[in-house]
Write a protein that holds these residues in place. Structure first.
Motif, PDB file in Angstrom:
ATOM      1  N   ASP A 150      44.950  53.680  13.553  1.00 53.20           N
ATOM      2  CA  ASP A 150      44.880  53.756  15.010  1.00 53.20           C
ATOM      3  C   ASP A 150      43.970  52.678  15.584  1.00 53.20           C
ATOM      4  OD1 ASP A 150      46.638  55.886  15.276  1.00 53.20           O
ATOM      5  OD2 ASP A 150      45.059  57.391  15.126  1.00 53.20           O
ATOM      6  N   ASP A 151      42.865  52.385  14.883  1.00 54.37           N
ATOM      7  CA  ASP A 151      41.959  51.362  15.403  1.00 54.37           C
ATOM      8  C   ASP A 151      42.526  49.959  15.255  1.00 54.37           C
ATOM      9  OD1 ASP A 151      40.098  53.036  16.492  1.00 54.37           O
ATOM     10  OD2 ASP A 151      38.664  52.904  14.845  1.00 54.37           O
ATOM     11  N   TRP A 152      43.312  49.710  14.210  1.00 56.50           N
ATOM     12  CA  TRP A 152      44.010  48.423  14.159  1.00 56.50           C
ATOM     13  C   TRP A 152      44.983  48.319  15.330  1.00 56.50           C
ATOM     14  CZ3 TRP A 152      41.861  44.666  11.919  1.00 56.50           C
ATOM     15  CH2 TRP A 152      41.176  44.810  10.713  1.00 56.50           C
ATOM     16  N   GLY A 153      45.591  49.445  15.696  1.00 56.53           N
ATOM     17  CA  GLY A 153      46.439  49.452  16.882  1.00 56.53           C
ATOM     18  C   GLY A 153      45.649  49.163  18.153  1.00 56.53           C
ATOM     19  N   ARG A 154      44.438  49.700  18.234  1.00 52.52           N
ATOM     20  CA  ARG A 154      43.595  49.432  19.408  1.00 52.52           C
ATOM     21  C   ARG A 154      43.209  47.956  19.485  1.00 52.52           C
ATOM     22  NH1 ARG A 154      41.654  54.670  17.635  1.00 52.52           N
ATOM     23  NH2 ARG A 154      42.360  56.213  19.177  1.00 52.52           N
ATOM     24  N   LEU A 155      42.991  47.336  18.317  1.00 49.92           N
ATOM     25  CA  LEU A 155      42.735  45.901  18.330  1.00 49.92           C
ATOM     26  C   LEU A 155      43.943  45.156  18.891  1.00 49.92           C
ATOM     27  CD1 LEU A 155      40.891  43.478  17.521  1.00 49.92           C
ATOM     28  CD2 LEU A 155      42.188  43.413  15.372  1.00 49.92           C
ATOM     29  N   GLY A 156      45.138  45.538  18.453  1.00 56.80           N
ATOM     30  CA  GLY A 156      46.342  44.909  18.982  1.00 56.80           C
ATOM     31  C   GLY A 156      46.481  45.107  20.475  1.00 56.80           C
ATOM     32  N   GLN A 157      46.211  46.306  20.942  1.00 59.47           N
ATOM     33  CA  GLN A 157      46.285  46.585  22.375  1.00 59.47           C
ATOM     34  C   GLN A 157      45.301  45.711  23.146  1.00 59.47           C
ATOM     35  OE1 GLN A 157      48.638  48.664  23.424  1.00 59.47           O
ATOM     36  NE2 GLN A 157      48.159  48.324  25.591  1.00 59.47           N
ATOM     37  N   LEU A 158      44.105  45.525  22.585  1.00 61.07           N
ATOM     38  CA  LEU A 158      43.099  44.675  23.213  1.00 61.07           C
ATOM     39  C   LEU A 158      43.581  43.239  23.327  1.00 61.07           C
ATOM     40  CD1 LEU A 158      40.106  44.377  24.197  1.00 61.07           C
ATOM     41  CD2 LEU A 158      39.539  43.840  21.818  1.00 61.07           C
ATOM     42  N   LEU A 159      44.327  42.776  22.321  1.00 66.35           N
ATOM     43  CA  LEU A 159      44.782  41.389  22.303  1.00 66.35           C
ATOM     44  C   LEU A 159      45.891  41.108  23.317  1.00 66.35           C
ATOM     45  CD1 LEU A 159      44.739  40.763  18.457  1.00 66.35           C
ATOM     46  CD2 LEU A 159      43.292  39.621  20.160  1.00 66.35           C
ATOM     47  N   ILE A 160      46.450  42.144  23.928  1.00 61.97           N
ATOM     48  CA  ILE A 160      47.490  41.919  24.944  1.00 61.97           C
ATOM     49  C   ILE A 160      46.904  41.229  26.168  1.00 61.97           C
ATOM     50  CG2 ILE A 160      49.013  43.069  26.599  1.00 61.97           C
ATOM     51  CD1 ILE A 160      49.627  45.137  24.438  1.00 61.97           C
ATOM     52  N   ASP A 161      45.827  41.792  26.714  1.00 63.86           N
ATOM     53  CA  ASP A 161      45.251  41.227  27.930  1.00 63.86           C
ATOM     54  C   ASP A 161      43.727  41.218  27.923  1.00 63.86           C
ATOM     55  OD1 ASP A 161      44.692  43.905  28.221  1.00 63.86           O
ATOM     56  OD2 ASP A 161      46.010  44.217  29.943  1.00 63.86           O
ATOM     57  N   GLY A 162      43.129  41.555  26.775  1.00 61.12           N
ATOM     58  CA  GLY A 162      41.684  41.540  26.666  1.00 61.12           C
ATOM     59  C   GLY A 162      40.997  42.766  27.227  1.00 61.12           C
TER      60      GLY A 162
ATOM     61  N   GLU B 206      54.184  40.218  26.917  1.00 62.20           N
ATOM     62  CA  GLU B 206      55.004  40.503  28.095  1.00 62.20           C
ATOM     63  C   GLU B 206      55.670  41.873  28.025  1.00 62.20           C
ATOM     64  OE1 GLU B 206      57.697  37.882  25.456  1.00 62.20           O
ATOM     65  OE2 GLU B 206      55.567  38.221  25.833  1.00 62.20           O
ATOM     66  N   ALA B 207      55.877  42.391  26.804  1.00 63.56           N
ATOM     67  CA  ALA B 207      56.450  43.732  26.632  1.00 63.56           C
ATOM     68  C   ALA B 207      55.375  44.783  26.389  1.00 63.56           C
ATOM     69  CB  ALA B 207      57.443  43.723  25.472  1.00 63.56           C
ATOM     70  N   ARG B 208      54.105  44.342  26.321  1.00 66.31           N
ATOM     71  CA  ARG B 208      52.977  45.227  26.007  1.00 66.31           C
ATOM     72  C   ARG B 208      53.281  46.035  24.745  1.00 66.31           C
ATOM     73  NH1 ARG B 208      49.123  44.952  29.573  1.00 66.31           N
ATOM     74  NH2 ARG B 208      48.090  46.817  28.739  1.00 66.31           N
ATOM     75  N   LEU B 209      53.735  45.291  23.739  1.00 69.82           N
ATOM     76  CA  LEU B 209      54.210  45.866  22.483  1.00 69.82           C
ATOM     77  C   LEU B 209      53.275  45.457  21.352  1.00 69.82           C
ATOM     78  CD1 LEU B 209      56.846  47.457  21.590  1.00 69.82           C
ATOM     79  CD2 LEU B 209      57.736  45.231  20.883  1.00 69.82           C
ATOM     80  N   VAL B 210      52.934  46.414  20.478  1.00 72.63           N
ATOM     81  CA  VAL B 210      52.096  46.156  19.313  1.00 72.63           C
ATOM     82  C   VAL B 210      52.770  46.770  18.086  1.00 72.63           C
ATOM     83  CG1 VAL B 210      49.862  46.568  18.199  1.00 72.63           C
ATOM     84  CG2 VAL B 210      49.971  46.183  20.677  1.00 72.63           C
ATOM     85  N   VAL B 211      52.861  45.997  17.003  1.00 73.43           N
ATOM     86  CA  VAL B 211      53.354  46.504  15.722  1.00 73.43           C
ATOM     87  C   VAL B 211      52.252  46.276  14.681  1.00 73.43           C
ATOM     88  CG1 VAL B 211      55.103  46.332  13.912  1.00 73.43           C
ATOM     89  CG2 VAL B 211      55.746  45.958  16.301  1.00 73.43           C
ATOM     90  N   VAL B 212      51.879  47.357  13.976  1.00 72.56           N
ATOM     91  CA  VAL B 212      50.894  47.269  12.903  1.00 72.56           C
ATOM     92  C   VAL B 212      51.578  47.631  11.592  1.00 72.56           C
ATOM     93  CG1 VAL B 212      48.680  48.089  12.014  1.00 72.56           C
ATOM     94  CG2 VAL B 212      49.072  47.982  14.496  1.00 72.56           C
TER      95      VAL B 212
END
Length: 343
Positions: A230-242, A310-316
């Motif tokens: 889940d936290d790797w996912g949160r890192l990905g989410q952060l990388l979308i727009d900071g 642009e899709a606010r998409l994260v894949v881990v």
């Protein structure tokens, strides 16, 4: 909507034909993918699908390998944003600023983009010929940054891309020296942990991060950080727009742009982050089927946090796949992204 035929064929070939529309992450668990252990698909911060292999769960922390480089890059960016480091100034190592030392010309930007010109062998043949393996596991463990810093120039700075885990160690050392003048390993490690917690992990909602340090108190910023799925996912989410989960700006927009801007020496690498663009003209992208706007933190043996802003998409995808088979993982991730974009 169905995938375009060429993408679909490549996707099914990479996954052994096991794609299941009801479970978009199923292709990453096909036999051809090796040992996939944990996967997560997020859209706009919401879980679309989450799946573990047997024996793994929310209780596990997963190794970063080179995904740690992206975290190191974010921390460097916080210091640049604060005005404590300058991107195009010479790297602040007194060891390189002796009379006539050509390494004095190496800039922080060149270190970030793997363009320092320092001599390096990331993957050796035989394996013990790898500079990275020697420093991480054999002779350099007490002071990894010193071993990295001692390397001479192989080419002039800024003229050649050379992927280097030791370069990321140097970046972690720069963070540490900027935070504290102490040479006490415990003080150095504590300063780094506090800074990472306050400027990155806490505002991003990441609670599980464990960072490894060498004997000198330098964070092993190219290889060794552990977090839950889940936290790797949160890192990905952060990388979308900071932005963190509360909407607070964790990574300055200007720094996020710097990270995902292609290096002058490589089309598919930015500042400690991979870009889904051709390395050079005529070369394939890393994730076929995904747009060239995608970028990723990526690590040894198939660790991936892939972002489509642009899709606010994260894949881990986290696991253990032989390097010679990683292309199948890339193809499966690209297919999953394409499937989400064409729904």
């Amino acid at each position: 909507m169905r995938l375009p035929s060429l993408i679909a064929l490549a996707f099914l070939a990479a996954t052994g034909g096991s794609a299941q529309p009801s479970d978009p992450l199923a292709p990453l668990f096909a036999p051809a993918q090796g040992d996939t252990r944990a996967t997560l698909l997020l859209r706009d911060g919401r879980v679309v699908e989450k799946r573990y292999a047997p024996g793994y769960s929310d209780a596990n922390r997963f190794i970063s390998w080179s995904m740690a480089k992206t975290i190191t890059g974010i921390l460097i960016g916080a210091l640049v944003t604060d005005g404590r480091l300058q991107l195009d100034a010479p790297a602040p190592f007194a060891e390189w600023h002796g009379a006539g030392d050509p390494r004095a010309r190496i800039t922080l930007r060149q270190l970030l983009t793997m363009s320092s010109g320092l001599r390096h062998t990331e993957v050796g043949d035989p394996i013990e010929a790898s500079d990275t393996n020697q420093v991480l596991f054999v002779s350099g463990t007490q002071n990894m940054a010193a071993a990295a810093m001692a390397q001479p120039l192989a080419v002039p700075p800024g003229t050649r891309y050379e992927y280097s885990s030791l370069t990321s160690l140097l970046l972690a050392e720069i963070v540490t020296r900027t935070l504290t003048p102490s040479r006490d390993p415990r003080i150095r490690a504590l300063a780094y942990r506090r800074f990472a917690h306050d400027r990155l992990f806490a505002p991003a909602g990441i609670a599980s991060a464990v960072m490894e340090f060498d004997g000198a108190g330098t964070q092993i910023g190219g290889s060794l950080i552990y977090m839950t799925l889940d936290d790797w996912g949160r890192l990905g989410q952060l990388l979308i727009d900071g932005k963190g989960p509360t909407g607070a700006q964790v990574i300055a927009p200007a720094w996020l742009d710097t990270m995902r801007h292609p290096a002058t020496t490589s089309g598919n690498y930015g500042a400690q982050i991979w870009l889904n663009r051709p390395e050079s003209q005529g070369k394939p992208v890393m994730y076929p089927g995904a747009p060239q706007t995608a970028y990723s933190a990526e690590g040894h043996l198939g660790q991936h946090v892939v972002v489509v802003p642009e899709a606010r998409l994260v894949v881990v995808r986290l696991g253990n796949t032989r390097e010679g088979e990683i292309g199948r993982v890339h193809a499966a991730i690209g297919g999953i992204i394409a499937g989400q974009l064409h729904r």
